[in-house]
Design a protein around this motif. Structure first.
Motif, PDB file in Angstrom:
ATOM      1  N   GLN A 175       0.741  -1.153   0.131  1.00 16.69           N
ATOM      2  CA  GLN A 175      -0.089  -0.105   0.166  1.00 16.69           C
ATOM      3  C   GLN A 175       0.901   1.281   0.195  1.00 16.69           C
ATOM      4  O   GLN A 175       0.409   2.197  -0.625  1.00 16.69           O
ATOM      5  CB  GLN A 175      -1.006  -0.056   1.260  1.00 16.69           C
ATOM      6  N   TRP A 176       2.004   1.194   0.734  1.00 13.49           N
ATOM      7  CA  TRP A 176       2.926   2.430   0.577  1.00 13.49           C
ATOM      8  C   TRP A 176       3.256   2.595  -0.633  1.00 13.49           C
ATOM      9  O   TRP A 176       3.629   3.820  -0.911  1.00 13.49           O
ATOM     10  CB  TRP A 176       3.847   2.315   1.823  1.00 13.49           C
ATOM     11  N   ILE A 177       3.846   1.707  -1.370  1.00 12.59           N
ATOM     12  CA  ILE A 177       4.779   1.721  -2.664  1.00 12.59           C
ATOM     13  C   ILE A 177       3.563   2.434  -3.641  1.00 12.59           C
ATOM     14  O   ILE A 177       3.755   2.959  -4.361  1.00 12.59           O
ATOM     15  CB  ILE A 177       5.087   0.346  -2.859  1.00 12.59           C
ATOM     16  N   THR A 178       2.324   1.877  -3.359  1.00 14.74           N
ATOM     17  CA  THR A 178       1.122   2.291  -4.625  1.00 14.74           C
ATOM     18  C   THR A 178       0.929   3.715  -4.203  1.00 14.74           C
ATOM     19  O   THR A 178       0.769   4.656  -4.993  1.00 14.74           O
ATOM     20  CB  THR A 178      -0.060   1.486  -4.245  1.00 14.74           C
ATOM     21  N   GLU A 179       0.909   4.232  -3.030  1.00  9.60           N
ATOM     22  CA  GLU A 179       0.589   5.615  -2.757  1.00  9.60           C
ATOM     23  C   GLU A 179       1.777   6.527  -2.724  1.00  9.60           C
ATOM     24  O   GLU A 179       1.755   7.696  -3.353  1.00  9.60           O
ATOM     25  CB  GLU A 179       0.299   5.506  -1.091  1.00  9.60           C
ATOM     26  N   TYR A 180       3.099   6.152  -2.460  1.00  8.85           N
ATOM     27  CA  TYR A 180       4.024   7.033  -2.876  1.00  8.85           C
ATOM     28  C   TYR A 180       5.064   6.487  -3.986  1.00  8.85           C
ATOM     29  O   TYR A 180       6.241   6.153  -3.682  1.00  8.85           O
ATOM     30  CB  TYR A 180       4.896   6.865  -1.401  1.00  8.85           C
ATOM     31  N   TRP A 181       4.534   6.125  -5.038  1.00 11.28           N
ATOM     32  CA  TRP A 181       5.156   5.561  -5.953  1.00 11.28           C
ATOM     33  C   TRP A 181       6.547   6.692  -6.472  1.00 11.28           C
ATOM     34  O   TRP A 181       7.401   6.139  -6.786  1.00 11.28           O
ATOM     35  CB  TRP A 181       4.267   5.291  -7.311  1.00 11.28           C
ATOM     36  N   TRP A 182       6.132   8.071  -6.390  1.00  8.80           N
ATOM     37  CA  TRP A 182       7.063   8.984  -6.740  1.00  8.80           C
ATOM     38  C   TRP A 182       8.340   8.709  -5.991  1.00  8.80           C
ATOM     39  O   TRP A 182       9.390   9.022  -6.374  1.00  8.80           O
ATOM     40  CB  TRP A 182       6.401  10.333  -6.989  1.00  8.80           C
ATOM     41  N   ALA A 183       8.090   8.614  -4.650  1.00  9.57           N
ATOM     42  CA  ALA A 183       9.258   8.529  -3.743  1.00  9.57           C
ATOM     43  C   ALA A 183      10.232   7.315  -4.009  1.00  9.57           C
ATOM     44  O   ALA A 183      11.350   7.197  -3.825  1.00  9.57           O
ATOM     45  CB  ALA A 183       8.805   8.447  -2.323  1.00  9.57           C
ATOM     46  N   VAL A 184       9.151   6.072  -4.136  1.00  7.08           N
ATOM     47  CA  VAL A 184      10.019   4.978  -4.807  1.00  7.08           C
ATOM     48  C   VAL A 184      11.140   5.258  -6.013  1.00  7.08           C
ATOM     49  O   VAL A 184      12.048   4.466  -6.204  1.00  7.08           O
ATOM     50  CB  VAL A 184       9.071   3.787  -4.951  1.00  7.08           C
ATOM     51  N   LEU A 185      10.371   5.907  -6.899  1.00  4.93           N
ATOM     52  CA  LEU A 185      10.984   6.198  -8.106  1.00  4.93           C
ATOM     53  C   LEU A 185      12.374   6.933  -7.936  1.00  4.93           C
ATOM     54  O   LEU A 185      13.430   6.638  -8.458  1.00  4.93           O
ATOM     55  CB  LEU A 185      10.186   6.834  -9.236  1.00  4.93           C
ATOM     56  N   LEU A 186      12.149   8.029  -6.986  1.00  5.62           N
ATOM     57  CA  LEU A 186      13.338   8.838  -6.932  1.00  5.62           C
ATOM     58  C   LEU A 186      14.393   8.108  -6.027  1.00  5.62           C
ATOM     59  O   LEU A 186      15.702   8.282  -6.353  1.00  5.62           O
ATOM     60  CB  LEU A 186      12.872  10.111  -5.969  1.00  5.62           C
ATOM     61  N   MET A 187      14.066   7.307  -5.129  1.00  4.04           N
ATOM     62  CA  MET A 187      14.910   6.483  -4.396  1.00  4.04           C
ATOM     63  C   MET A 187      15.526   5.383  -5.196  1.00  4.04           C
ATOM     64  O   MET A 187      16.974   5.154  -5.306  1.00  4.04           O
ATOM     65  CB  MET A 187      14.263   5.471  -3.398  1.00  4.04           C
ATOM     66  N   GLY A 188      15.116   4.760  -6.310  1.00  2.00           N
ATOM     67  CA  GLY A 188      15.711   3.937  -7.189  1.00  2.00           C
ATOM     68  C   GLY A 188      16.701   4.813  -8.347  1.00  2.00           C
ATOM     69  O   GLY A 188      17.799   4.409  -8.190  1.00  2.00           O
ATOM     70  N   ILE A 189      16.582   6.136  -8.643  1.00  2.88           N
ATOM     71  CA  ILE A 189      17.492   6.726  -9.286  1.00  2.88           C
ATOM     72  C   ILE A 189      18.623   7.283  -8.265  1.00  2.88           C
ATOM     73  O   ILE A 189      19.729   7.292  -8.797  1.00  2.88           O
ATOM     74  CB  ILE A 189      16.640   8.111  -9.930  1.00  2.88           C
ATOM     75  N   ALA A 190      18.331   7.644  -7.139  1.00  3.52           N
ATOM     76  CA  ALA A 190      19.413   7.907  -6.260  1.00  3.52           C
ATOM     77  C   ALA A 190      20.263   6.788  -6.005  1.00  3.52           C
ATOM     78  O   ALA A 190      21.547   7.153  -5.895  1.00  3.52           O
ATOM     79  CB  ALA A 190      18.798   8.487  -5.041  1.00  3.52           C
ATOM     80  N   PHE A 191      19.832   5.709  -5.913  1.00  5.64           N
ATOM     81  CA  PHE A 191      20.802   4.381  -5.729  1.00  5.64           C
ATOM     82  C   PHE A 191      21.414   4.245  -6.797  1.00  5.64           C
ATOM     83  O   PHE A 191      22.613   3.946  -6.774  1.00  5.64           O
ATOM     84  CB  PHE A 191      19.534   3.216  -5.418  1.00  5.64           C
ATOM     85  N   ILE A 192      20.992   4.393  -8.085  1.00  5.08           N
ATOM     86  CA  ILE A 192      21.740   3.943  -9.465  1.00  5.08           C
ATOM     87  C   ILE A 192      22.882   5.095  -9.267  1.00  5.08           C
ATOM     88  O   ILE A 192      24.096   4.869  -9.545  1.00  5.08           O
ATOM     89  CB  ILE A 192      20.861   4.234 -10.337  1.00  5.08           C
ATOM     90  N   ILE A 193      22.468   6.394  -9.105  1.00  7.25           N
ATOM     91  CA  ILE A 193      23.600   7.401  -8.973  1.00  7.25           C
ATOM     92  C   ILE A 193      24.788   7.394  -8.007  1.00  7.25           C
ATOM     93  O   ILE A 193      25.818   7.246  -8.354  1.00  7.25           O
ATOM     94  CB  ILE A 193      22.934   8.950  -8.813  1.00  7.25           C
ATOM     95  N   PHE A 194      24.180   6.622  -6.755  1.00 15.08           N
ATOM     96  CA  PHE A 194      25.361   6.282  -5.801  1.00 15.08           C
ATOM     97  C   PHE A 194      26.065   5.191  -6.113  1.00 15.08           C
ATOM     98  O   PHE A 194      27.187   5.435  -5.772  1.00 15.08           O
ATOM     99  CB  PHE A 194      24.195   6.129  -4.595  1.00 15.08           C
ATOM    100  N   MET A 195      25.511   4.237  -6.740  1.00 16.15           N
ATOM    101  CA  MET A 195      26.118   3.068  -7.062  1.00 16.15           C
ATOM    102  C   MET A 195      27.411   3.517  -8.262  1.00 16.15           C
ATOM    103  O   MET A 195      28.521   2.956  -8.134  1.00 16.15           O
ATOM    104  CB  MET A 195      25.457   1.998  -7.464  1.00 16.15           C
TER     105      MET A 195
END
Length: 317
Positions: A186-206
């Motif tokens: 439910q949290w992923i469905t509601e805050y999908w944009w936050a999950v997307l930003l976290m994924g991009i930030a993780f890729i940049i960090f790596m």
């Protein structure tokens, strides 16, 4: 009777390879808590079975400091009976479920009850003086189960509770139960944009992490600049970032400064004539129209030495 080797048993003589006679009264097994000693009978190389002591003979008696450890009774030559059998009682556990707020030290005391009635379970410290036991009764040995197998007795004779599931099982149940998984979905469905930003930030960090490791990892490739030290990065982090953007800009020498590296000529004697550098073009003789008369400068070097020598001799004369 003959025996082949003393390895057959303690009653085989190593000197004569015969059975040890009963008249010699050779003891082959010593006395224990629940059996008498045994001697060779002259009929077998093995030691005869010893005679057991009377049932309900106390055995396995020991102390640790001022604490008397659990006693047992001999049953058919084996120390397997509970001391409670001496008083026609049965061994039992003192449990925290029946006696609330019971002392942990009390849970590690040997207890007895009448038959199968758990309500009559009492510690041996309660009737120790009546049956001739030391004051404080009998304690269970360290490592023995206590509190109806819900714990164990430590070296301080305190009952330590044991978690049947364990911390890993509790963590698994906490993370992978249906309620937790449903909440995460439910949290992923509601805050999908936050999950997307976290994924991009993780890729940049790596990506930054891999580039940083590449700058600090030594390489055997001579074309790559030497690896930087972590101490240099901590002191001047911007230099490391610049090198990560342009790894070939930190080279050493004229090549690293942007200019072309100077090229040395071939060694002495290499080429068409000794002492000259070979520039890729092969030397050739002058054309036939060139002669000493119309182009004396071409032949001045070749014959200059002889002319000078003639002039010196003429001047000397």
């Amino acid at each position: 009777a003959m025996c082949f080797s003393p390895s057959q048993g303690p009653c085989c003589s190593s000197e004569t390879c015969t059975f040890v006679q009963a008249s010699h009264s050779v003891q082959c097994k010593g006395e224990s808590d629940c059996s008498w000693s045994s001697t060779c009978n002259g009929r077998s190389p093995e030691c005869p079975s010893p005679h057991p002591k009377a049932n309900k003979t106390r055995c396995n008696e020991g102390t640790q400091g001022l604490t008397t450890l659990s006693l047992q009774l001999c049953i058919n030559g084996e120390c397997t009976g509970s001391i409670c059998l001496e008083w026609n009682l049965a061994e039992c556990f003192l449990t925290s479920n029946i006696i609330p707020n019971i002392d942990k030290r009390k849970l590690c005391e040997l207890a007895c009850q009448n038959g199968t009635d758990p309500s009559t379970c009492r510690s041996t410290s309660d009737f120790a003086l009546q049956v001739g036991l030391p004051e404080g009764g009998i304690s269970l040995r360290p490592g023995s189960p206590c509190d109806n197998f819900q714990g164990y007795c430590d070296v301080f004779f305190k009952c330590r509770a044991v978690d049947a599931e364990g911390p890993l099982a509790r963590l698994k149940n906490l993370l992978f139960n249906k309620e937790t998984l449903l909440t995460v979905a439910q949290w992923i469905t509601e805050y999908w944009w936050a999950v997307l930003l976290m994924g991009i930030a993780f890729i940049i960090f790596m990506g930054v992490f891999i580039k940083c490791c590449a700058v600090h990892t030594p390489s055997s490739n001579p074309k790559k600049p030497p690896a930087r030290r972590f101490s240099e990065t901590l002191r001047r982090p911007m230099n490391t970032f610049r090198r990560m953007r342009s790894p070939h800009s930190m080279g050493v020498g004229a090549r690293g400064m942007g200019g072309a590296a100077p090229t040395r000529g071939p060694p002495h004697g290499y080429g068409e004539s000794r002492g000259q550098y070979y520039d890729g073009q092969k030397a050739s003789a002058p054309p036939a129209s060139y002669s000493r008369t119309n182009h004396p400068e071409l032949y001045a070097g070749a014959y200059g030495g002889r002319s000078n020598a003639y002039e010196m001799r003429h001047h000397k004369v």
